[in-house]
Write an enzyme that holds these catalytic residues in place. Structure first.
Site, mmCIF file in Angstrom:
data_model
loop_
_atom_site.group_PDB
_atom_site.id
_atom_site.type_symbol
_atom_site.label_atom_id
_atom_site.label_comp_id
_atom_site.label_asym_id
_atom_site.label_seq_id
_atom_site.Cartn_x
_atom_site.Cartn_y
_atom_site.Cartn_z
ATOM 1 N N GLY A 1 0.798 -1.223 0.000
ATOM 2 C CA GLY A 1 0.000 0.000 0.000
ATOM 3 C C GLY A 1 0.829 1.270 0.000
ATOM 4 C CB SER B 1 10.995 -2.343 -11.843
ATOM 5 O OG SER B 1 10.750 -2.687 -10.516
ATOM 6 C CE LYS C 1 8.193 3.191 -7.191
ATOM 7 N NZ LYS C 1 7.787 2.333 -6.083
ATOM 8 N N GLY D 1 9.787 4.407 -1.771
ATOM 9 C CA GLY D 1 10.822 3.427 -2.093
ATOM 10 C C GLY D 1 10.281 2.346 -3.019
#
Ligand SMILES: Nc1ncnc2c1ncn2[C@@H]1O[C@H](COP(=O)(O)OP(=O)(O)O)[C@@H](O)[C@H]1O
Ligand SMILES: [Mg+2]
Length: 231
Positions: free
Chosen positions: A14, A41, A37, A113
């Site tokens: 989340g 990927s 961000k 992250g």
């Protein structure tokens, strides 16, 4: 400029929904909050299903997605592997450069992250290394159910061992599975053993919740003012 680094106990917990939602709420409350961000990927930054586009939409910022995320790869692999396979050689200083660009544009920056803190991220570091370099307090997003106390305490200890401060823990998805004694007691256990503020539990909002519903629910479910005091 201040900000927060949003991590989680795992991937798909989340982080994006919480990061975008928090930025949206802070902006509604008058803060100039931005989102970052560093590496995505699984989708290119231009893909509306990717984190950068979701963060842009949920936060309401006008920054282009390629500024919100300057390193994106289509392949759904851990960032370091995905970057290497795409022939990209990325180091921490590359991510810090883009952070500096966004930092100049906003008063508060929320940095999402990838996965958890110990994920291989760039040629010279794990996700935790970027959080350390940026010196940002952590917001840890956790699951509400069985197993989360262990994952959360491990994340807290690991972060503290690297000198990071924890601004708070937020759980996301409460009610997706039946709520029982575990879900009811986890917040207290996390506060007690982790010695961290538990900022609240975001209920499960069903598939594809609207921005309006997300922000409204977060306003009532989370103690946003605890974060505001840390800005
Ligand atoms: N409280 C919630 N209500 C509804 N959907 C949620 C909730 N929390 C997470 N999700 C959904 O679960 C998936 C994973 O969440 P996401 O924020 O993308 O996680 P992460 O960034 O940690 O990988 C997404 O589809 C997201 O919309
Ligand atoms: Mg995400």
């Amino acid at each position: 400029m201040s900000g927060f680094f949003i991590t989680a106990t795992d991937t798909e917990v989340g982080k994006t929904i919480i990061t975008g939602g928090l930025a949206g709420i802070l902006r509604q409350r008058g803060w100039d909050a931005g989102v970052y961000k560093p590496i995505q990927s699984g989708h290119l930054a231009s893909n509306p299903q990717g984190d950068a586009a979701r963060l842009q939409h949920l936060s309401g910022v006008s920054d282009p997605v390629t500024e919100i995320c300057s390193y994106s790869v289509d392949e759904p692999l851990a960032p370091l592997l995905a970057l290497r396979r795409a022939g990209k050689n990325v180091c921490l200083h590359d991510l810090i450069s883009q952070y500096e660009v966004l930092k100049r544009k906003h008063d508060v920056l929320l940095v999402e992250g990838a996965g958890g803190l110990a994920v291989p991220y760039v040629e010279d570091g794990l996700v935790v290394d970027l959080a350390v370099q940026l010196s940002l307090p952590l917001i840890i997003v956790v699951r509400p159910n069985l197993g989360t106390v262990n994952h959360t305490l491990l994340t807290i200890e690991y972060a503290r061992a690297r000198g990071l401060r924890i601004a708070g823990v937020i759980s996301s998805g409460l009610g997706k599975t039946p709520i029982g004694i575990v879900e009811e007691t986890n917040p207290t256990l996390i506060t007690q053993y982790g010695d961290v503020p538990f900022l609240g539990s975001l209920p499960w909002l069903g598939p594809h919740p609207s921005r309006e519903k997300l922000l409204h629910t977060m306003e009532t479910a989370l103690q946003i003012e605890i974060l505001e005091k840390q800005i």
